[in-house]
Design a protein around this motif. Structure first.
Motif, PDB file in Angstrom:
ATOM      1  N   ARG A 141       3.010   5.371 -17.847  1.00 26.35           N
ATOM      2  CA  ARG A 141       1.722   5.260 -17.529  1.00 26.35           C
ATOM      3  C   ARG A 141       1.286   4.607 -16.211  1.00 26.35           C
ATOM      4  O   ARG A 141       0.277   5.245 -15.488  1.00 26.35           O
ATOM      5  CB  ARG A 141       1.116   4.461 -18.679  1.00 26.35           C
ATOM      6  N   ASN A 142       1.937   3.917 -15.832  1.00 22.66           N
ATOM      7  CA  ASN A 142       1.712   2.988 -14.416  1.00 22.66           C
ATOM      8  C   ASN A 142       2.126   4.131 -13.382  1.00 22.66           C
ATOM      9  O   ASN A 142       1.293   3.998 -12.412  1.00 22.66           O
ATOM     10  CB  ASN A 142       2.485   1.651 -14.191  1.00 22.66           C
ATOM     11  N   MET A 143       3.028   4.640 -13.597  1.00 22.02           N
ATOM     12  CA  MET A 143       3.286   5.646 -12.654  1.00 22.02           C
ATOM     13  C   MET A 143       2.335   6.802 -12.360  1.00 22.02           C
ATOM     14  O   MET A 143       2.140   7.361 -11.447  1.00 22.02           O
ATOM     15  CB  MET A 143       4.932   6.229 -12.713  1.00 22.02           C
ATOM     16  N   GLU A 144       1.801   7.305 -13.396  1.00 23.76           N
ATOM     17  CA  GLU A 144       0.572   8.180 -13.509  1.00 23.76           C
ATOM     18  C   GLU A 144      -0.529   7.478 -12.635  1.00 23.76           C
ATOM     19  O   GLU A 144      -0.949   8.564 -12.138  1.00 23.76           O
ATOM     20  CB  GLU A 144       0.179   8.421 -15.097  1.00 23.76           C
ATOM     21  N   HIS A 145      -0.946   6.427 -13.020  1.00 33.00           N
ATOM     22  CA  HIS A 145      -1.914   5.813 -12.286  1.00 33.00           C
ATOM     23  C   HIS A 145      -1.675   5.964 -10.582  1.00 33.00           C
ATOM     24  O   HIS A 145      -2.356   6.083  -9.894  1.00 33.00           O
ATOM     25  CB  HIS A 145      -2.084   4.304 -12.452  1.00 33.00           C
ATOM     26  N   GLU A 146      -0.082   5.626 -10.190  1.00 31.93           N
ATOM     27  CA  GLU A 146       0.131   5.799  -8.929  1.00 31.93           C
ATOM     28  C   GLU A 146      -0.180   7.351  -8.263  1.00 31.93           C
ATOM     29  O   GLU A 146      -0.679   7.682  -7.187  1.00 31.93           O
ATOM     30  CB  GLU A 146       1.379   5.180  -8.508  1.00 31.93           C
ATOM     31  N   VAL A 147       0.357   8.148  -9.163  1.00 29.18           N
ATOM     32  CA  VAL A 147       0.108   9.662  -8.767  1.00 29.18           C
ATOM     33  C   VAL A 147      -1.262   9.895  -8.495  1.00 29.18           C
ATOM     34  O   VAL A 147      -1.681  10.735  -7.557  1.00 29.18           O
ATOM     35  CB  VAL A 147       0.740  10.394  -9.944  1.00 29.18           C
ATOM     36  N   SER A 148      -2.077   9.597  -9.590  1.00 28.84           N
ATOM     37  CA  SER A 148      -3.616   9.863  -9.505  1.00 28.84           C
ATOM     38  C   SER A 148      -4.287   9.235  -8.263  1.00 28.84           C
ATOM     39  O   SER A 148      -5.144   9.815  -7.581  1.00 28.84           O
ATOM     40  CB  SER A 148      -4.123   9.567 -10.772  1.00 28.84           C
ATOM     41  N   SER A 149      -3.697   7.969  -8.101  1.00 31.78           N
ATOM     42  CA  SER A 149      -4.225   7.303  -6.883  1.00 31.78           C
ATOM     43  C   SER A 149      -3.970   8.121  -5.625  1.00 31.78           C
ATOM     44  O   SER A 149      -4.969   8.270  -4.898  1.00 31.78           O
ATOM     45  CB  SER A 149      -3.998   6.024  -6.907  1.00 31.78           C
ATOM     46  N   LYS A 150      -2.759   8.675  -5.324  1.00 34.39           N
ATOM     47  CA  LYS A 150      -2.211   9.113  -4.226  1.00 34.39           C
ATOM     48  C   LYS A 150      -2.966  10.460  -3.886  1.00 34.39           C
ATOM     49  O   LYS A 150      -3.380  10.797  -3.050  1.00 34.39           O
ATOM     50  CB  LYS A 150      -0.529   9.160  -4.222  1.00 34.39           C
ATOM     51  N   TYR A 151      -2.833  11.279  -5.154  1.00 39.64           N
ATOM     52  CA  TYR A 151      -3.397  12.754  -4.808  1.00 39.64           C
ATOM     53  C   TYR A 151      -4.462  13.240  -5.475  1.00 39.64           C
ATOM     54  O   TYR A 151      -5.084  14.251  -5.091  1.00 39.64           O
ATOM     55  CB  TYR A 151      -2.170  13.487  -5.535  1.00 39.64           C
ATOM     56  N   LEU A 152      -5.308  12.380  -6.030  1.00 40.31           N
ATOM     57  CA  LEU A 152      -6.778  12.521  -6.569  1.00 40.31           C
ATOM     58  C   LEU A 152      -7.800  11.682  -5.859  1.00 40.31           C
ATOM     59  O   LEU A 152      -8.826  12.064  -5.667  1.00 40.31           O
ATOM     60  CB  LEU A 152      -6.587  12.572  -8.132  1.00 40.31           C
ATOM     61  N   LEU A 153      -7.428  10.463  -5.895  1.00 38.75           N
ATOM     62  CA  LEU A 153      -8.499   9.426  -5.766  1.00 38.75           C
ATOM     63  C   LEU A 153      -8.807   9.085  -4.409  1.00 38.75           C
ATOM     64  O   LEU A 153      -9.750   8.901  -3.681  1.00 38.75           O
ATOM     65  CB  LEU A 153      -8.267   8.077  -6.411  1.00 38.75           C
ATOM     66  N   ARG A 154      -7.578   8.993  -3.438  1.00 42.57           N
ATOM     67  CA  ARG A 154      -7.826   8.688  -2.214  1.00 42.57           C
ATOM     68  C   ARG A 154      -8.234   9.944  -1.416  1.00 42.57           C
ATOM     69  O   ARG A 154      -8.165  11.163  -1.764  1.00 42.57           O
ATOM     70  CB  ARG A 154      -6.361   8.748  -1.267  1.00 42.57           C
ATOM     71  N   PRO A 155      -9.219   9.863  -0.167  1.00 39.24           N
ATOM     72  CA  PRO A 155      -9.984  10.844   0.264  1.00 39.24           C
ATOM     73  C   PRO A 155      -9.027  11.860   0.703  1.00 39.24           C
ATOM     74  O   PRO A 155      -9.334  13.087   0.615  1.00 39.24           O
ATOM     75  CB  PRO A 155     -10.601  10.137   1.472  1.00 39.24           C
ATOM     76  N   ALA A 156      -8.038  11.587   1.239  1.00 39.36           N
ATOM     77  CA  ALA A 156      -6.959  12.721   1.695  1.00 39.36           C
ATOM     78  C   ALA A 156      -6.861  13.680   0.541  1.00 39.36           C
ATOM     79  O   ALA A 156      -6.535  14.932   0.680  1.00 39.36           O
ATOM     80  CB  ALA A 156      -5.948  12.275   2.517  1.00 39.36           C
ATOM     81  N   GLY A 157      -6.090  13.033  -0.565  1.00 37.40           N
ATOM     82  CA  GLY A 157      -5.685  14.102  -1.771  1.00 37.40           C
ATOM     83  C   GLY A 157      -7.067  14.658  -2.269  1.00 37.40           C
ATOM     84  O   GLY A 157      -6.960  15.883  -2.752  1.00 37.40           O
TER      85      GLY A 157
END
Length: 566
Positions: A141-157
């Motif tokens: 679950r923590n790692m899923e949050h990191e994936v979402s942050s990098k590829y979905l929430l951050r402007p570049a993603g």
């Protein structure tokens, strides 16, 4: 004797119900007279032992339970206690208390139980896969949050995903435009049900941009099966027995099996290699789709999840993407076209055209409009905020592991929520608070509810909890006499949940809605089939509390034709 025995049963039940009501009503009267600073929310009287308020709470009419409750229960209490099938539940009404609850540490209160129920009951994940997702050594679950942050929430993603969505949506719009360009005797265009028409190709564009084209090749029935499954999800979550209604279980099995088939096919083509989300020059590819989904699939494989568990996780993403953004777009489009407000469509088209002009001036050939300009248009923002206020029904749920003390607006009242209870913050109550929102009555849709004078101080105040702040394009300066502002009402809005479990797709969802509206209105002429007196935006579909964006209880017929057609 037999008659007396038969009569004794209902009389006994009636006596038990009467005793339960008298007892709970007495406790309620004592509780509301308690003037101590720290106190538990008063328990709402009920009649049926064990079940308590479960029957009323599960009535499939959005907001009905809370409307009836607040008709006699003072919202100023800040919260209420109730029984739901043996569970001790605390309803949290106070905006201050809700915001405090969202900030507590997971060791104090968490949404773990609700997330597990959604995954295992709603999405058919096995207990074994749930253990791999939540447990050591990798803490998925923590790692899923990191994936979402990098590829979905951050402007570049988010920008990469949005470009692919717009590209795919433009293709769908072009194909639909070509179909509608065929000469017809009806000069006003083809007659369609507006939401049904929009839903089909918007779903395909969204799913393709995230999951790739192969999903639709392996599972061509996905559009039909998904929209059969979507309204039945809460039946599964609330545990409606199969012998009472088997339809949700059949729909769930079909969609999980279809997504499983896609994953198995791609695994074979990839030689069971773990996908790489960071390959250069590969923002999107047809097998797995986006970097975001590739990163998720790589994570599930590293955790050792089964193919069925991976299918459940991707069904959850598919559900989050489409069960909210697509209906929200439908609600906005229906209100934009509403002939009772003939001024709205021209003003919306003016805002969209401004975004087109900025893109043209900058030479942006990839996008038909400047997204930053589109996202900051005041009327569009107001209409979107009003959709989230009126049509979103979420229950932010926390299992309480340690006693919580929540402040309220009243300095003389602190809510005590004890360990072992369940705390629920229902969005409906604050989203329908008549003291918080200017304009039309809170039960009505008001497209201008969140517009203020452009020169007022509140034009720059979007509220403490506004999720929709956008950076204005430096190339666009609005000359409109009004501006968008959530104002003080922004703190009461909780359409995406809150805290650590706030919906990670909230940033993309707004972009998806706005870009879809722009592409549809730029490429099609749409006019109501009925006259101003008979065109009616439908009400809510029957649904349980907590359904997210509430579905449409009907549709509207419109004439539609391609702007580039014959």
């Amino acid at each position: 004797m037999v008659f007396q025995a038969l009569l004794a049963v209902p009389l006994g039940l009636a006596a038990v119900c009467l005793f339960t009501f008298l007892k709970t009503n007495l406790l309620y009267q004592i509780a509301i007279r308690n003037k101590t600073l720290e106190r538990e929310p008063p328990t709402i009287p009920h009649t049926i032992p064990y079940l308590g308020h479960a029957v009323g709470f599960l009535t499939p009419v959005p907001g009905q339970f809370f409307s009836r409750l607040l008709a006699w229960f003072a919202k100023s209490h800040g919260g209420a206690s109730m029984k739901l099938a043996g569970r001790n539940v605390r309803l949290i009404f106070s905006t201050t208390a809700v915001q405090a609850m969202l900030k507590v540490k997971p060791t104090v209160a968490s949404s773990d139980t609700m997330i597990k129920d959604m995954s295992c009951k709603g999405l058919k994940m096995s207990e074994e896969d749930w253990a791999k997702y939540t447990g050591p050594p990798m803490y998925g679950r923590n790692m899923e949050h990191e994936v979402s942050s990098k590829y979905l929430l951050r402007p570049a993603g988010a920008d990469v995903l949005l470009r692919q969505f717009v590209k795919t949506m433009k293709k769908s719009v072009k194909e639909e435009g070509m179909r509608l360009s065929i000469p017809s005797d009806n000069k006003k265009g083809e007659v369609v049900h507006l939401y049904g028409w929009l839903r089909s190709f918007m779903f395909q564009a969204s799913a393709t941009s995230f999951f790739g084209e192969r999903l639709f090749i392996e599972y061509p029935e996905i559009v039909r099966d998904f929209w059969e499954f979507e309204p039945l999800f809460l039946d599964l979550l609330f545990g409606v027995p199969r012998f009472v209604n088997s339809e949700p279980y059949i729909a769930q099995q079909k969609v999980v099996d279809g997504i499983t088939k896609w994953i198995e096919a791609v695994d074979r083509d990839m030689g069971d290699k773990t996908p790489n989300p960071d390959l250069p020059d590969q923002d999107w590819e047809p097998l797995w789709g986006s970097r975001f989904v590739r990163a998720r699939e790589a994570l599930w494989q590293r955790l050792g999840m089964s193919v069925g568990g991976r299918a459940s996780m991707e069904l959850g993403l598919l559900f989050a993407l489409n069960a909210n953004a697509v209906p929200a777009t439908g609600w906005m489009l229906m209100h934009i076209l509403d002939p009772s407000r003939p001024d709205i469509l021209p003003r919306v088209m003016e805002e969209i055209q401004e975004a087109v002009d900025v893109a043209t001036a900058s030479g942006n050939a990839e996008m038909d409009f400047d997204v930053a300009t589109l996202l900051t248009q005041p009327l569009l923002q107001s209409m979107f905020q009003e959709v989230l206020r009126l049509y979103v029904d979420v229950l932010i749920t926390r299992g309480v592991h340690q006693d919580m003390r929540l402040p309220t607006e009243d300095s003389n009242n602190t809510l005590l929520v004890k360990k072992g209870t369940i705390a629920i913050a229902p969005s409906y109550i604050n989203h329908h608070d008549p003291t918080a929102y200017a304009g039309a009555p809170v039960g009505e849709y008001d497209p201008e509810r969140f517009l203020v004078s452009a020169g007022s101080e509140s034009a720059h105040d979007s509220g403490e909890e506004n999720f929709f702040k956008e950076k204005s394009s430096s190339k666009a300066r609005s000359s409109k006499p009004y501006a968008f502002s959530a104002g003080s009402a922004g703190a009461k809005m909780i359409p995406f949940g809150g805290g650590r479990t706030m919906c990670p797709g909230r940033v993309f969802a707004k972009r998806e809605v706005f870009c879809s509206l722009a592409l549809v209105l730029l490429n099609f002429d749409i006019s109501p089939l009925a006259g101003p007196k008979s065109y009616k935006v439908p009400g809510h579909v029957a649904s349980y509390s907590g359904s997210g964006i509430i579905g449409h209880g009907g549709d509207v017929k419109v004439h539609i034709k391609s702007r580039t057609g014959n």
